[in-house]
Design an enzyme around this catalytic site. Structure first.
Site, mmCIF file in Angstrom:
data_model
loop_
_atom_site.group_PDB
_atom_site.id
_atom_site.type_symbol
_atom_site.label_atom_id
_atom_site.label_comp_id
_atom_site.label_asym_id
_atom_site.label_seq_id
_atom_site.Cartn_x
_atom_site.Cartn_y
_atom_site.Cartn_z
ATOM 1 N N HIS A 1 -7.413 10.029 15.319
ATOM 2 C CA HIS A 1 -7.748 11.356 15.929
ATOM 3 C C HIS A 1 -9.332 11.308 16.524
ATOM 4 O O HIS A 1 -10.377 11.335 15.688
ATOM 5 C CB HIS A 1 -8.170 12.282 14.474
ATOM 6 C CG HIS A 1 -8.178 13.775 14.976
ATOM 7 N ND1 HIS A 1 -6.920 14.321 15.503
ATOM 8 C CD2 HIS A 1 -9.096 14.749 14.809
ATOM 9 C CE1 HIS A 1 -7.163 15.569 15.581
ATOM 10 N NE2 HIS A 1 -8.447 15.951 15.215
ATOM 11 N N TYR B 1 -21.599 12.379 0.303
ATOM 12 C CA TYR B 1 -21.759 12.452 -1.221
ATOM 13 C C TYR B 1 -20.450 13.131 -1.969
ATOM 14 O O TYR B 1 -20.453 13.011 -3.014
ATOM 15 C CB TYR B 1 -22.887 13.795 -1.398
ATOM 16 C CG TYR B 1 -24.176 13.422 -0.687
ATOM 17 C CD1 TYR B 1 -25.108 12.264 -1.329
ATOM 18 C CD2 TYR B 1 -24.738 14.329 0.260
ATOM 19 C CE1 TYR B 1 -26.274 12.165 -0.646
ATOM 20 C CE2 TYR B 1 -26.039 14.236 0.751
ATOM 21 C CZ TYR B 1 -26.774 12.934 0.261
ATOM 22 O OH TYR B 1 -27.923 12.803 0.968
ATOM 23 N N ARG C 1 -3.548 20.806 18.689
ATOM 24 C CA ARG C 1 -4.709 21.392 17.716
ATOM 25 C C ARG C 1 -4.627 22.579 17.161
ATOM 26 O O ARG C 1 -5.005 22.738 15.922
ATOM 27 C CB ARG C 1 -6.017 21.716 18.917
ATOM 28 C CG ARG C 1 -7.232 21.991 18.190
ATOM 29 C CD ARG C 1 -8.401 22.082 19.157
ATOM 30 N NE ARG C 1 -8.585 21.038 20.138
ATOM 31 C CZ ARG C 1 -9.522 21.248 21.314
ATOM 32 N NH1 ARG C 1 -10.075 21.995 21.647
ATOM 33 N NH2 ARG C 1 -9.353 20.040 21.977
#
Length: 738
Positions: free
Chosen positions: A79, A123, A33
């Site tokens: 993931h 969007y 991570r």
């Protein structure tokens, strides 16, 4: 509880169980991570994002696709984390103010330098940049290892081939468990120059590499204000603090007026937060040199600073702004990365660059071996095709006449299984003379490529030469010759220390400072009449003066020390003020005798009760600490009696024995510290009062409700250290001149 379950229960200490599980969590955080891989400079989430975009064919020449589609593929296939975290990582890769060389090209609202968030993923649209493509060149050539995804349904690359030096170029930051990383972005052209030098000189040190890599190159520009030694030390150890300042320029407005324009801000500073914090400091009157701050930015940063007045020097204003605001920031370099074995390690600049070159060397060998095997396979097929063309009639006869032509073809023409299958699968329209010529041409071309690859795989020098060529290609494509690759952060020397006068940092306002006999001090706003000032019961006025909040107030005490307090530090005039001992370290048995406004041109006379004293310059009495500055050394049993500014060419001193002596002021020496000289001799008692005047004006003293001036001073004028004579008739019985 069944017996089967009971058998699976194991006794374990809570501490052991917690430590074992916490260690597993810590390692997962570090490896999966927070820390980037030194080879490709990517964390798993970034690597998976790019790999998913590659599968979606979102290369720079293709159209855009919705970010929601990309994020969905990432969390569904590779993931198993939240979509918000994945989308935030994707947005950052597209922000040109956050990433020096963006890996994602965004279309839509991807946030801005003010800290505004990107629009929702439904969007916005995205595709890869050329940098991302360069990172993944060779994935199809077995250049790197692949491993199973979290559910084992697919494979994903463990590391990218990374033709682009992403770790140093884009930097990285992250906080793991017990460790963190913070790597600055750099200029790719400079990185490539350093890599080329390191290829030729493998034994070089990090200090030499700073001749090529001058320092970080932040996407937001600014000025790096560290000297070369500091930068070298940071790169040698992998840790260091590097100061970055905003870039500014002076804009003339006419009539002597000007304003400061901030065009670039330090990396990682949000513009909206910078302006908001500065405005708050301005409202709190902590930026006295600044009148206003405005944001006139559009696509480019333009922050306007208005000075308090035209007399404020631009350099002084900016030095103060750098000290008080985020216009100067410190980047804490910490090159903590995962090495090729997945082990966390703080690396030097040379180690990071060498790790990248070693990775490229492995990638070159693996991809060359893969290509060589493909060429050998293709040449094997072409050899079979050529045999078929040379014996075309017999081949057709066998195929048409035999139920199982494959073993007969293999036996008669000594073909391999692969060659025979290719011939049997050949289309009829390929049986042309032109096709035979093309096969021969391709065969000879592949033969040449095979020989070159075999040489490359057996000669390390040739491999490093090939890697150098790859580095040169990256430099040509992304280096300083391109708009993207030009250096943004200016390397500047460490700035000279600019002393910002303390007075200039205080709002200048008139005040009236009042000191009571019991040592209570206060500052009334404005220059006011003190006749109506009230005191505590049993207390009374000791002294007062008109000053400014920017003035230094000098206090002379009975212990022979001068104390200094700033006008703005004197407590406000509400109530009775505060004890002076809260502002200075004045012993309990001592008291303040005199109070003055500091003036560099002034000098003072200091006098002890036993009649010793000297002149001292005002600049020599200013104290830097609460404990004050010892000026008048006192003999046992003696105390400081008075201090006053030197204002005349004659000095008049009268003792408690009512003897008056007048002598020239020039007879009193200047000293910085000491007991001084004898001003007047006494058989008993000590000094009562002392005053300066000009001989031509006469000696003034209080007389009734007015002032009387004695002009005939012949009988009192003498040399310093005499006894003196009785004062003129009418001189106050208090032995005071005023």
């Amino acid at each position: 509880m069944t017996e089967e379950i009971k058998e699976q229960i194991q006794d374990s200490k809570l501490a052991d169980a917690l430590s074992e599980r916490y260690l597993a969590y810590a390692m997962s955080t570090i490896v999966s991570r927070s820390l980037p891989d030194v080879r490709d400079g990517l964390k798993p989430v970034h690597r998976r994002l790019l790999f998913a975009m590659r599968h979606l064919k979102l290369d720079p020449k293709a159209g855009f696709k919705k970010c929601a589609r990309v994020v969905g593929d990432v969390i569904g296939k590779y993931h198993p984390h939240g979509d918000v975290a994945v989308y935030d990582a994707m947005v950052r890769l597209a922000q040109d103010f956050a990433v020096r060389y963006p890996l994602v090209e965004g279309q839509g609202n991807f946030g801005n330098i003010d800290g505004d968030r990107a629009a929702a993923m439904r969007y916005t649209e995205a595709r890869m940049t050329d940098v991302a493509v360069a990172l993944m060149e060779g994935l199809d050539d077995n250049a790197v290892d692949f491993g199973p995804t979290y559910d084992g349904s697919e494979d994903e690359p463990v590391v990218m081939p990374a033709a682009f030096p992403n770790l140093l170029a884009n930097g990285s930051s992250g906080i793991a468990v017990g460790m963190a990383t913070n790597i600055a972005p750099h200029n790719v052209g400079e990185i490539c120059d350093g890599l080329l030098y390191l290829i030729k000189h493998p034994q070089t040190e990090a200090a030499k590499l700073t001749d090529f890599i001058q320092g970080p190159d932040f996407p937001t520009g600014g000025l790096l204000i560290e000297n070369k030694d500091t930068i070298q030390k940071a790169y040698e150890t992998g840790r260091g603090a590097l100061r970055v300042r905003a870039k500014w320029e002076k804009e003339e407005l006419g009539h002597g007026l000007y304003q400061i324009i901030i065009t670039e801000i330090p990396y990682g500073v949000l513009k909206a937060d910078l302006i908001a914090k500065t405005a708050k400091l301005l409202m709190d009157k902590k930026l006295p040199l600044l009148a206003d701050i405005r944001d006139e930015s559009d696509e480019k940063v333009r922050i306007v600073l208005e000075p308090k007045n035209r007399a404020v020097q631009p350099e002084l204003l900016m030095e103060h702004m750098f000290q008080k605001t985020d216009l100067q920031n410190t980047f804490h370099l910490n090159m903590n990365v995962l090495d090729a074995d997945g082990t966390p390690k703080v690396m030097s600049l040379k180690q990071v660059m060498q790790a990248f070159l070693d990775h490229r060397h492995i990638v070159l060998k693996r991809s060359s071996s893969f290509q060589l095997e493909k060429i050998k396979h293709r040449m094997e097929l072409l050899e079979g095709f050529l045999i078929a063309y040379l014996n075309l009639d017999r081949v057709i006869e066998i195929i048409r006449g035999e139920d199982d032509p494959k073993p007969i073809l293999m036996a008669e023409f000594k073909l391999s299984d692969v060659q025979t299958e290719a011939i049997l699968n050949m289309k009829l329209r390929s049986l042309r003379k032109l096709e035979e010529m093309q096969i021969k041409t391709e065969f000879h071309s592949l033969k040449e490529q095979r020989e070159n690859l075999e040489k490359l795989l057996t000669d390390e020098t040739l491999r490093w030469r090939a890697i150098a060529n790859e580095v040169n290609e990256i430099k040509k494509k992304f280096g300083s010759g391109t708009e993207l690759g030009r250096r943004k952060t200016i390397i500047a020397s460490s700035p000279a220390s600019v002393e910002v006068p303390l007075e200039s940092l205080i709002e200048k306002e008139p005040i009236t400072v009042v000191l009571s006999e019991k040592g209570w001090v206060r500052a009334l706003k404005g220059h006011v009449d003190i006749s109506d000032v009230k005191f505590k019961e049993g207390d009374a006025l000791s002294g007062w003066l008109h000053a400014q909040t920017t003035d230094k107030i000098l206090l002379f005490a009975t212990n022979g020390r001068f104390y200094t307090i700033m006008g703005d530090k004197v407590p406000g005039g509400r109530g009775f003020g505060e004890p002076i001992r809260l502002l200075i370290d004045l012993p309990e048995n001592e008291m303040i005798l005199n109070m003055f406004v500091y003036n560099k041109e002034t000098s003072f006379l200091v006098v002890s009760k036993k009649g010793r004293g000297f002149r001292v310059k005002a600049e020599d009495v200013v104290a830097q600490t609460r404990s004050g500055k010892i000026i008048l050394n006192l003999a046992k049993g003696d105390v400081a009696k008075n201090s006053l500014p030197v204002t005349g060419d004659m000095t008049a001193i009268i003792g408690q024995n009512r003897k008056l002596l007048i002598f020239k002021t020039e007879e009193i020496p200047f000293m910085a510290r000491g007991q001084g000289v004898i001003l007047q001799k006494y058989q008993g008692g000590g000094v009562s009062d002392i005053e300066f005047f000009n001989k031509e004006d006469g000696m003034p003293f209080a007389f009734g409700n007015g002032i009387r001036v004695e002009r005939d001073l012949t009988m009192w004028i003498g040399k310093r250290a005499l006894v003196g004579k009785l004062p003129p008739v009418g001189f106050p019985r208090s032995n005071k001149f005023k």
